[in-house]
Design an enzyme around this catalytic site. Sequence first.
Site, PDB file in Angstrom:
ATOM      1  N   LYS A 151       0.921  -1.204   0.059  1.00 54.07           N
ATOM      2  CA  LYS A 151       0.023   0.043   0.009  1.00 54.07           C
ATOM      3  C   LYS A 151       0.820   1.324  -0.006  1.00 54.07           C
ATOM      4  CE  LYS A 151      -1.884   1.924   3.972  1.00 54.07           C
ATOM      5  NZ  LYS A 151      -1.219   2.859   4.548  1.00 54.07           N
ATOM      6  N   HIS A 181      -1.734  -4.998   5.443  1.00 54.35           N
ATOM      7  CA  HIS A 181      -1.132  -5.722   6.420  1.00 54.35           C
ATOM      8  C   HIS A 181      -1.948  -5.977   7.611  1.00 54.35           C
ATOM      9  CE1 HIS A 181      -0.279  -1.981   8.580  1.00 54.35           C
ATOM     10  NE2 HIS A 181       0.061  -2.555   9.707  1.00 54.35           N
ATOM     11  N   LYS A 185      -2.816  -9.886  10.586  1.00 50.26           N
ATOM     12  CA  LYS A 185      -2.743  -9.971  12.187  1.00 50.26           C
ATOM     13  C   LYS A 185      -3.811 -11.025  12.376  1.00 50.26           C
ATOM     14  CE  LYS A 185      -2.411  -4.774  12.394  1.00 50.26           C
ATOM     15  NZ  LYS A 185      -1.283  -4.524  13.402  1.00 50.26           N
ATOM     16  N   GLU A 219      -2.856   5.369  17.854  1.00 44.73           N
ATOM     17  CA  GLU A 219      -1.500   5.142  17.867  1.00 44.73           C
ATOM     18  C   GLU A 219      -0.781   6.043  18.738  1.00 44.73           C
ATOM     19  OE1 GLU A 219       0.789   4.026  14.113  1.00 44.73           O
ATOM     20  OE2 GLU A 219      -1.031   5.046  13.212  1.00 44.73           O
ATOM     21  N   ASP A 238      -4.351   7.280   4.429  1.00 42.83           N
ATOM     22  CA  ASP A 238      -3.133   6.384   5.153  1.00 42.83           C
ATOM     23  C   ASP A 238      -4.196   5.179   5.808  1.00 42.83           C
ATOM     24  OD1 ASP A 238      -0.760   5.533   5.832  1.00 42.83           O
ATOM     25  OD2 ASP A 238      -0.861   6.264   7.908  1.00 42.83           O
ATOM     26  N   HIS A 243      -6.987  -0.099   6.056  1.00 44.78           N
ATOM     27  CA  HIS A 243      -7.087  -0.985   7.195  1.00 44.78           C
ATOM     28  C   HIS A 243      -8.413  -0.648   8.005  1.00 44.78           C
ATOM     29  CE1 HIS A 243      -2.837  -1.043   6.418  1.00 44.78           C
ATOM     30  NE2 HIS A 243      -2.491  -0.057   6.976  1.00 44.78           N
ATOM     31  N   LYS A 339      -2.837   9.599  15.216  1.00 48.04           N
ATOM     32  CA  LYS A 339      -1.387   9.674  15.775  1.00 48.04           C
ATOM     33  C   LYS A 339      -1.252  10.476  16.847  1.00 48.04           C
ATOM     34  CE  LYS A 339       0.819   8.214  11.472  1.00 48.04           C
ATOM     35  NZ  LYS A 339       0.788   6.760  11.615  1.00 48.04           N
TER      36      LYS A 339
HETATM   37  C1  BG6 Z   1       0.457   1.707   8.093  1.00 47.50           C
HETATM   38  C2  BG6 Z   1       0.154   3.458   8.096  1.00 47.50           C
HETATM   39  O1  BG6 Z   1      -0.082   1.355   6.955  1.00 47.50           O
HETATM   40  O2  BG6 Z   1      -0.151   1.088   9.094  1.00 47.50           O
HETATM   41  C3  BG6 Z   1       1.112   3.737   9.410  1.00 47.50           C
HETATM   42  O3  BG6 Z   1       1.051   3.676   6.892  1.00 47.50           O
HETATM   43  C4  BG6 Z   1       0.425   3.174  10.481  1.00 47.50           C
HETATM   44  O4  BG6 Z   1       0.859   5.274   9.478  1.00 47.50           O
HETATM   45  C5  BG6 Z   1       0.384   1.769  10.483  1.00 47.50           C
HETATM   46  O5  BG6 Z   1       1.194   3.693  11.856  1.00 47.50           O
HETATM   47  C6  BG6 Z   1      -0.364   1.081  11.611  1.00 47.50           C
HETATM   48  O6  BG6 Z   1       0.150  -0.430  11.669  1.00 47.50           O
HETATM   49  P1  BG6 Z   1       0.037  -1.234  12.797  1.00 47.50           P
HETATM   50  O7  BG6 Z   1       0.151  -2.564  12.409  1.00 47.50           O
HETATM   51  O8  BG6 Z   1       1.098  -0.428  13.728  1.00 47.50           O
HETATM   52  O9  BG6 Z   1      -1.133  -0.713  13.785  1.00 47.50           O
END
Ligand code: BG6
Length: 487
Positions: A151, A181, A185, A219, A238, A243, A339
Amino acid sequence: QAPPCTLVVFGAGGDLTKRLLMPALYNLAGGGLLAEKFSILGVDHNPLTDDGWRDDLTKTMESFAGDPSAEFHPERIDPQPWGFIRERLHVMQGDFSKAATFQDLAGRLSGNVVFYLAVAARFFGPVVEGLGKAGLLEQSDGAFRRVIIEKPFGSDLASAKALNETILAQGDESQFYRIDHFLGKETVQSILVIRFANALLDPVWRRDYVDHVEITAAETIGVEERGRFYEPTGALRDMVPNHLFQLLTMVAMEPPGSFDAEAVRDEKTRLVTAIRPISPEDAVRGQYAAGREGGRDAAAYRDEPDVAEDSRTETYVALKIAIENERWSGVPFYLRTGKCLADRRTEIAVHFKPAPFTLFKVKEGADPSSNVMRLRIDPEPGSATRLNVKRPGPQMHLSAIETGFRYADFFEPASTVGYETLIYDCMIGDPTLFQRADTIEASWAAVDPLIQAWTDAPVCFYAAGSPGPKEADELLGRDGRAWLPLG
Ligand code: BG6
């Protein structure tokens, strides 16, 4: 075991290769899942030698051991699986925009190949075109040629469509594996099992019983060194069409007719297509201002490297989403991600309607709490459900308790990076956990009106280390609801 194949990694010297791909391959080797005839060919625009690359990666892998801040931190690197990977590493220099690179590759490759595009998004189209023109995507004699694309897949509907067109001109949809990704998980994969393998839950997972659903991906870290990527991107692009929508589909899609990849992906697309266009009134965009995080002063987003001092990029999004189908009509889905927030937490909370009549109403305002089922993804995978019980004592007083489980209590915690299953699935040809062209386009179509509406919209500021902008609380407050507290 996966069939023998060559994994070609574009972006061999990059961060993703070091942090995620190599640990994932090491874990697959440790599990005996890679064929003896597996090999890796890195391609990078910088000059690298086989030995130099092997040494670099060995050092990086060793630096992860015992470092809790690394995504992957086993106690030690086991020389057996790492040796297996290390001796299969080869690298070549190549400019991704030059036909000669692909000619060169064609001379080196035969049989099954997975091409992994661990490169900046602007190279996705050109690399796939290069592969196609050099005949590298032709599948002959039963050999497969597959491409894993990272991505971000597009930055809006038009660019995602254009990218799909470009790649699909070079190969068939079944050859392209678009990664998200979050689908790697374990606990995200488990959502369908929790929903559809438990007779207790399946019947109540609908509008008659569910009041609303909260999806949070919070986050604590800021934008760190990624300002250059993040500035034109922002939290909406993003995190949301990829996600968060993947979490949304897992929790809200209809049961597929089978666990076949196409059946699952059909249902996901159907769900995303049922999202009503999101109006700006149902959306909050925030940006972190200076604050305190983890006991330390935290800088404002505008003071981060490669960020404009008057930036209006959002680092936080809250949305109220309506799904127009029979199961969910009238049930709001509230999504938030950001964030520099007060807590690191990814979870889905399903809030059930109150019990139909309050038999136990003992005093004014002391109604039973509504049931909430929290599906926890990060950082402590598990689940927790709020139930009402009688408080011990002579009077009929109710208490809300939480009952739940942690995966770690039942299963050996695996030091995985989440890419193991994805890479393995691609090698065995199972695209269930990858995004199909139509799902991606439907996801962008759902957020596109908001992207347009936000071109000039101001951002609401929130202090770094706080739960987010107050406007996000108002978004739920208007509906007489509140987010589960963060922090
Ligand atoms: C990524 C984003 O795809 O996913 C990031 O670009 C983000 O900005 C991240 O921090 C979050 O993934 P995870 O697995 O850490 O929750």
